[in-house]
Write an enzyme that holds these catalytic residues in place. Structure first.
Site, PDB file in Angstrom:
ATOM      1  N   ASP A  91       0.824  -1.143  -0.055  1.00 42.76           N
ATOM      2  CA  ASP A  91       0.093   0.093   0.039  1.00 42.76           C
ATOM      3  C   ASP A  91       0.937   1.103  -0.037  1.00 42.76           C
ATOM      4  O   ASP A  91       2.100   1.071   0.075  1.00 42.76           O
ATOM      5  CB  ASP A  91      -0.734  -0.003   1.346  1.00 42.76           C
ATOM      6  N   SER A  92       0.402   2.361  -0.227  1.00 44.40           N
ATOM      7  CA  SER A  92       0.970   3.602   0.087  1.00 44.40           C
ATOM      8  C   SER A  92       1.692   3.753   1.570  1.00 44.40           C
ATOM      9  O   SER A  92       2.603   4.393   1.557  1.00 44.40           O
ATOM     10  CB  SER A  92       0.246   4.806  -0.351  1.00 44.40           C
ATOM     11  N   TYR A 134      -0.986   7.951  -2.350  1.00 40.62           N
ATOM     12  CA  TYR A 134      -1.346   7.672  -3.867  1.00 40.62           C
ATOM     13  C   TYR A 134      -2.541   8.361  -4.396  1.00 40.62           C
ATOM     14  O   TYR A 134      -2.734   8.445  -5.788  1.00 40.62           O
ATOM     15  CB  TYR A 134      -1.743   6.046  -3.930  1.00 40.62           C
ATOM     16  N   SER A 135      -3.398   9.064  -3.406  1.00 35.70           N
ATOM     17  CA  SER A 135      -4.812   9.762  -3.904  1.00 35.70           C
ATOM     18  C   SER A 135      -4.829  10.155  -5.146  1.00 35.70           C
ATOM     19  O   SER A 135      -5.697   9.920  -6.233  1.00 35.70           O
ATOM     20  CB  SER A 135      -5.217  10.359  -2.712  1.00 35.70           C
ATOM     21  N   CYS A 178      -4.855  -1.854  -1.442  1.00 35.50           N
ATOM     22  CA  CYS A 178      -5.043  -0.361  -1.735  1.00 35.50           C
ATOM     23  C   CYS A 178      -5.826  -0.205  -2.859  1.00 35.50           C
ATOM     24  O   CYS A 178      -5.892  -0.693  -3.977  1.00 35.50           O
ATOM     25  CB  CYS A 178      -3.735   0.150  -2.143  1.00 35.50           C
ATOM     26  N   THR A 182      -6.920   2.575  -4.480  1.00 35.31           N
ATOM     27  CA  THR A 182      -6.306   3.558  -5.308  1.00 35.31           C
ATOM     28  C   THR A 182      -5.534   2.859  -6.480  1.00 35.31           C
ATOM     29  O   THR A 182      -5.572   3.214  -7.722  1.00 35.31           O
ATOM     30  CB  THR A 182      -5.782   5.002  -4.681  1.00 35.31           C
ATOM     31  N   CYS A 211     -11.261   2.789   0.876  1.00 32.82           N
ATOM     32  CA  CYS A 211      -9.718   2.866   0.911  1.00 32.82           C
ATOM     33  C   CYS A 211      -9.269   2.189   2.087  1.00 32.82           C
ATOM     34  O   CYS A 211      -9.841   2.336   3.194  1.00 32.82           O
ATOM     35  CB  CYS A 211      -9.435   4.659   1.245  1.00 32.82           C
ATOM     36  N   THR A 212      -8.545   1.684   2.111  1.00 33.93           N
ATOM     37  CA  THR A 212      -7.947   0.547   3.040  1.00 33.93           C
ATOM     38  C   THR A 212      -7.553   1.427   4.408  1.00 33.93           C
ATOM     39  O   THR A 212      -7.419   0.883   5.577  1.00 33.93           O
ATOM     40  CB  THR A 212      -6.811  -0.468   2.728  1.00 33.93           C
ATOM     41  N   HIS A 213      -7.060   2.663   4.328  1.00 36.94           N
ATOM     42  CA  HIS A 213      -6.907   3.383   5.459  1.00 36.94           C
ATOM     43  C   HIS A 213      -8.150   3.471   6.452  1.00 36.94           C
ATOM     44  O   HIS A 213      -7.994   3.630   7.468  1.00 36.94           O
ATOM     45  CB  HIS A 213      -6.306   4.767   5.154  1.00 36.94           C
TER      46      HIS A 213
END
Ligand code: DGL
Length: 267
Positions: free
Chosen positions: A9-10, A41-42, A73, A75, A184-186
């Site tokens: 992921d980022s 990454y957005s 991720c 994105t 979003c995985t965040h």
């Protein structure tokens, strides 16, 4: 033999996917890479996301034979999966907004997609909505700020609620919105805070369990590469940073032995 699974992921968001997979496969050998050199990454271009995906997988695969890659991720997944599948033979699992599930759960047929700026405008997402949520109204909020708020929470343990409130303000008085997709995985990492700000939303949907099931089922057909019984879980980042030791501690708390910096310059 244990399967070796790389997630990337980022930033820290992919750990929500790792967490769900680890629940089903506690003994797998996990590698986790966060691309801090290119965080967030957005709003990055599709070409950049593809280049990063290929470079990261290639670099790690040089030293660790991989049984599976999970793009943890949204994105990136809405863009990079075909390029990765073309180049690498191992199964590649993506993470995309759980639109089908949300459409099934919503009583009011009004869904909110909370994702990054990139994800909310991807044709891939339009197709998912057209296919699975045609009968629903789908509202979208694309935010880079929210990704940064979550990243901060991982480092400091606290959330700036005022900043978070600004992100979701337009949904606070929505009359019918009952389901929010954490696209979003965040975002599952601030689910409780989002619940506080959006008390009328009954369902927050994230894809963690669905992905874990997919990983388990795909691994049944994978022939294991090497004997890695004694290998430790390892974390990787893509550039050194001032807060390296703090980040390494965070990753150790998530069960990774060490944080390593990937060096893309050496030949
Ligand atoms: N965690 C990522 C996602 O699922 C991206 C966050 C970012 O760097 O913008 O979309």
């Amino acid at each position: 033999m244990k399967p070796t699974i790389l997630l990337y992921d980022s930033g820290m968001g992919g750990l929500t996917i790792y967490d769900a997979i680890r629940e089903s496969l506690p003994d797998a050998h996990y590698l986790y890479c966060f691309d801090n050199a290119y965080f967030p990454y957005s709003e990055k271009s599709e070409a950049v996301l593809i280049e990063r995906a290929v470079s990261i997988v290639q670099k790690i695969a040089e030293n660790y034979p991989l049984d599976m890659v999970v793009v943890a991720c949204n994105t990136a997944s809405t863009v990079v999966l075909p390029a990765l599948r073309e180049r690498f033979a191992m199964p590649i699992v993506g993470t995309v907004p759980a639109i089908k599930l949300a459409a099934q759960i919503s009583q009011t047929k009004t869904i909110g997609l909370l994702a990054t700026k990139g994800t909310v405008v991807r044709p891939y997402v339009d197709e998912l909505i057209e296919r699975y949520a045609k009968e629903c109204v789908v509202e979208r909020i694309g935010s880079t700020d929210l990704v940064e708020i979550v990243e901060e929470k991982q480092q400091t343990g606290s959330v700036d609620m005022q900043r978070l409130q600004k992100v979701v303000a337009e949904w606070q008085s929505h009359p019918t919105l009952d389901t929010v997709i954490l696209g979003c995985t965040h975002f599952p990492l601030v689910k409780e805070e989002l619940q506080q700000l959006l008390p009328r939303v009954s369902f927050f949907v994230d894809p963690g369990n669905g992905i874990a099931n997919r990983v388990v089922s795909l691994l049944q057909d994978v022939k294991r590469n090497v004997n890695n019984e004694n290998k430790e879980n390892q974390a990787f980042c893509t550039q050194n940073s001032e807060d390296f030791s703090k980040r390494e501690k965070v990753m150790q708390n998530w069960g990774f032995k060490r944080l390593n910096v990937l060096n893309f310059d050496e030949k």
